[in-house]
Design a protein around this motif. Structure first.
Motif, mmCIF file in Angstrom:
data_model
loop_
_atom_site.group_PDB
_atom_site.id
_atom_site.type_symbol
_atom_site.label_atom_id
_atom_site.label_comp_id
_atom_site.label_asym_id
_atom_site.label_seq_id
_atom_site.Cartn_x
_atom_site.Cartn_y
_atom_site.Cartn_z
ATOM 1 N N SER B 198 0.834 -1.200 0.000
ATOM 2 C CA SER B 198 0.000 0.000 0.000
ATOM 3 C C SER B 198 0.872 1.255 0.000
ATOM 4 O O SER B 198 0.618 2.213 -0.750
ATOM 5 C CB SER B 198 -0.909 -0.026 1.230
ATOM 6 N N THR B 201 2.359 1.982 -3.373
ATOM 7 C CA THR B 201 1.437 2.637 -4.319
ATOM 8 C C THR B 201 1.301 4.121 -3.983
ATOM 9 O O THR B 201 1.215 4.957 -4.885
ATOM 10 C CB THR B 201 0.042 1.976 -4.333
ATOM 11 N N VAL B 223 7.320 0.706 -9.272
ATOM 12 C CA VAL B 223 6.376 -0.339 -9.683
ATOM 13 C C VAL B 223 7.113 -1.641 -9.997
ATOM 14 O O VAL B 223 6.561 -2.737 -9.801
ATOM 15 C CB VAL B 223 5.484 0.126 -10.850
ATOM 16 N N LEU B 226 7.362 -3.196 -6.710
ATOM 17 C CA LEU B 226 6.027 -3.656 -6.308
ATOM 18 C C LEU B 226 5.693 -4.983 -6.999
ATOM 19 O O LEU B 226 5.173 -5.920 -6.371
ATOM 20 C CB LEU B 226 5.012 -2.573 -6.675
ATOM 21 N N ARG B 227 6.007 -5.083 -8.263
ATOM 22 C CA ARG B 227 5.736 -6.334 -8.991
ATOM 23 C C ARG B 227 6.569 -7.482 -8.427
ATOM 24 O O ARG B 227 6.102 -8.618 -8.345
ATOM 25 C CB ARG B 227 6.036 -6.137 -10.482
ATOM 26 N N GLU B 230 4.859 -8.642 -5.299
ATOM 27 C CA GLU B 230 3.643 -9.414 -5.596
ATOM 28 C C GLU B 230 3.992 -10.808 -6.087
ATOM 29 O O GLU B 230 3.310 -11.779 -5.770
ATOM 30 C CB GLU B 230 2.807 -8.660 -6.634
#
Lengths: 123, 236
Positions: B198, B201, B223, B226-227, B230
């Motif tokens: 969170s 982002t 990002v 972030l990827r 994930e």
């Protein structure tokens, strides 16, 4: 304990409780903002477009981001490659942040980082 | 006087405390010190966060009188020492308890130097030692401090500044640091992993602020990280 440290401790514990609540609600309406931010994080550029342009993109098979339908009023958020954008004469670049311009757009086109040519025009 | 000069002067003035074994610099100045030559161009705040492991508190307390020529305890905030000169930065002491749960916090009571002990700082591990004009200071490992910055809930103006510290760490991180970060992230419980994602982002959407590092050119790096999270241990 000093009053200041006590207050900061209370604030910290409140934040943790809020985070726990957010986490429990992540799959529900409360999680929609993270889902929207996540979609925006992937975008190198964003454009507000007309309803006709947005629907044309959908008809062409470009990906629709489901999070747009979770918002009220709903948005149509479509992801397209950067080279598709110039064909939309009315596309208006909007800053990629949770700001008024982006939130006010009912039809939004996002260009993912992977397909963006270097130094393209959107802010 | 440049910010770098103020930072270096502050380190010099706080040397007796900063050289105490166990003490770490943990906050916004870490990216500045990690820049090549400690260039100190990633300025987001005007203080020096001093991490004091609770096990080292007594030893640090013994060094406090040596700070008095340059700093004085703030009457408003007992864990803050304010500079006597505008050419120095404020010292903000925070407690570190490596046995603490990352979501908890408590106050380490003391009449002279009480500390707010943030559980997220338990994710921090001692890292590189730097020599800043003769002062030996210890920084945390980048991975742990980045995790601490991203696992902590951030709101408002202060929250954005804290996220810019995370950005500064990302900008100075080596690939091995990011590998370590992803590994440590995967060991967190799901709620904390959610907080990290969170916050990333949020970081990707922060606007530029005058006088602070511009996050927008780093959005692709954010990002990408972030990827990786994930893929490595994120849940939808």
């Amino acid at each position: 304990m000093s009053a200041v440290l006590e207050r900061r401790l209370r604030e910290q514990r409140a934040r943790v409780l809020i985070r726990a609540h957010d986490y429990r609600q992540r799959r529900h309406a409360h999680g929609v903002w993270l889902r929207l931010r996540r979609v925006l994080a992937d975008a190198s550029a964003a454009y507000a477009v007309s309803a006709d342009d947005a629907r044309a993109l959908v008809a062409e098979g470009h990906a629709v981001q489901p999070v747009g339908a979770e918002l009220e009023p709903p948005k149509l958020i479509v992801t397209v490659a950067a080279d598709r954008v110039p064909a939309m004469a009315g596309a208006v670049p909007v800053p990629i942040r949770m700001g008024e311009e982006l939130l006010a757009a009912s039809f939004l086109v996002l260009v993912p980082f992977d397909t963006a040519p270097p130094r393209r025009g959107a802010p | 006087m440049t910010f770098r000069e103020r930072l270096f002067a502050t380190i010099r003035a706080a040397r007796p405390v900063l050289e105490e074994p166990g003490v770490l610099i943990v906050g916004s100045e870490v990216p500045n010190l990690l820049e090549s030559g400690a260039a100190s161009t990633l300025v987001v705040s005007q203080d020096l966060d001093v991490g004091v492991p609770v096990a080292c508190h007594a030893a640090v307390k013994r060094q406090l009188p040596a700070l008095l020529p340059h700093f004085e305890p703030s009457p408003d905030e007992p864990s803050v020492w304010t500079p006597r000169s505008p050419q120095l930065l404020e010292l903000n002491f925070v407690g570190v308890d490596f046995s603490q749960d990352p979501a908890e916090a408590y106050v380490f009571e003391d009449d002279q130097l009480p500390l707010l002990v943030f559980g997220a700082l338990s994710l921090v591990e001692p890292g590189v030692e730097l020599n800043i004009e003769g002062s030996r200071i210890r920084l945390p490992r980048v991975a742990g401090l980045l995790l601490e910055k991203l696992v902590t809930d951030r709101t408002g103006e202060k929250g954005d500044r804290d996220l810019l510290v995370a950005l500064g760490l990302l900008m100075t991180a080596a690939p091995a640091d990011l590998d370590e970060f992803v590994g440590a992230y995967c060991r967190l419980r799901p709620e904390l992993r959610y907080a990290v994602r969170s916050n990333l982002t949020l970081l990707s959407l922060i606007d530029a602020r005058a006088g602070m590092p511009d996050p927008r050119p780093q959005r692709a790096a954010v990002v990408t990280l972030l990827r990786r999270l994930e893929a490595g241990g994120g849940e939808p």
